[in-house]
Design an enzyme around this catalytic site. Structure first.
Site, PDB file in Angstrom:
ATOM      1  N   GLY A  12      -1.493   4.457  -4.760  1.00 24.86           N
ATOM      2  CA  GLY A  12      -1.060   5.386  -3.719  1.00 24.86           C
ATOM      3  C   GLY A  12      -2.164   6.226  -3.106  1.00 24.86           C
ATOM      4  O   GLY A  12      -1.901   7.328  -2.622  1.00 24.86           O
ATOM      5  N   ASN A  14      -3.587   5.572  -0.321  1.00 16.63           N
ATOM      6  CA  ASN A  14      -3.255   5.674   1.111  1.00 16.63           C
ATOM      7  C   ASN A  14      -2.098   6.630   1.348  1.00 16.63           C
ATOM      8  O   ASN A  14      -2.099   7.362   2.335  1.00 16.63           O
ATOM      9  CB  ASN A  14      -2.978   4.287   1.691  1.00 16.63           C
ATOM     10  CG  ASN A  14      -4.265   3.534   1.920  1.00 16.63           C
ATOM     11  OD1 ASN A  14      -4.992   3.818   2.874  1.00 16.63           O
ATOM     12  ND2 ASN A  14      -4.598   2.624   1.010  1.00 16.63           N
ATOM     13  N   HIS A 109      -3.257  -3.596   5.951  1.00 20.55           N
ATOM     14  CA  HIS A 109      -3.785  -4.783   5.267  1.00 20.55           C
ATOM     15  C   HIS A 109      -5.307  -4.688   5.156  1.00 20.55           C
ATOM     16  O   HIS A 109      -5.978  -4.400   6.158  1.00 20.55           O
ATOM     17  CB  HIS A 109      -3.373  -6.048   6.031  1.00 20.55           C
ATOM     18  CG  HIS A 109      -3.742  -7.288   5.294  1.00 20.55           C
ATOM     19  ND1 HIS A 109      -3.045  -7.720   4.176  1.00 20.55           N
ATOM     20  CD2 HIS A 109      -4.756  -8.163   5.466  1.00 20.55           C
ATOM     21  CE1 HIS A 109      -3.616  -8.816   3.715  1.00 20.55           C
ATOM     22  NE2 HIS A 109      -4.655  -9.107   4.474  1.00 20.55           N
TER      23      HIS A 109
END
Ligand code: GAR
Length: 200
Positions: A12, A14, A109
């Site tokens: 986590g 991000n 991504h």
């Protein structure tokens, strides 16, 4: 204010970058809900520390993938979220969930799509010997890693750089780019025409 549901499976970092950008005012959106595909995801603690409502799904729920997606759809709707931001969510989103939130599901991504789709993108790009790689943020469509691209940022892979260092650099780019793109979305500056995304 734009309300975000962030879906995670792991550390986590991000999610943390999004929470921090929201707290600093760089991002005019609030993380209203965090859903994890695993009860042991470290990112759940980050959400709890920020006082964000969390939902944790178990392996049993995913035996019926549509049941898991339905649960996600219900939770996201109940929390009044405008966007679903995937941040290291390692499960495929089914077509019904994508259709229930058209152009509202975003994925991060760690490669320059359409190269190196899938769950091991950084390692696969590195093993392939690419000289340039990067980060992609895109809308999720019915297939895996194929939806309209909102933003990409490239980085060079210098001679002699190890996988670990490259991974760190990719993550650093992600932590900047994802909140930036979420800000564009919350400002209503993103328009999708077929496969093409225009930023106004
Ligand atoms: C990120 O690098 C993200 O791009 C990747 O998982 C990592 C999650 O890190 N996602 C994918 O590979 C999706 N195919 P985080 O949990 O620290 O944010």
């Amino acid at each position: 204010m734009t309300r975000l549901a962030v879906l995670i499976s792991g550390t986590g970092t991000n999610l943390q970058a999004i929470i921090d950008a929201s707290a600093s005012g760089q991002l005019d959106a609030e993380v209203a809900l965090v859903i994890s595909s695993r009860p042991d995801a470290a990112g759940l603690q980050r959400a709890a520390a920020a006082g964000i409502q969390t939902v944790s799904l178990s392996r049993a729920v995913y035996i019926e993938p549509w049941a898991a997606d339905q649960l996600i759809a219900e939770q996201v709707s109940a929390a009044g979220c405008d966007y679903i931001a995937l941040a290291g969510y390692m499960r495929k989103i089914g077509p019904e969930l994508v259709e229930a939130f058209p152009q509202r599901v975003i994925n991060l991504h760690p490669a320059l799509l359409p190269a190196f789709k899938g769950a091991q993108a950084i390692a696969e790009a590195y093993a392939y010997g690419v000289k340039v790689t990067g980060v992609t943020v895109h809308f999720v469509d019915a297939q895996y890693d194929t939806g309209p691209i909102i933003a990409q940022r490239a980085i060079a892979v210098p001679e002699g750089q190890g996988l670990e260092q490259l991974t760190e650099r990719i993550h650093a780019v992600e932590h900047q780019l994802y909140p930036e793109v979420l800000q564009l979305l919350s400002q209503g500056r993103v328009e999708v025409i077929g496969k093409n995304v225009h930023i106004h």
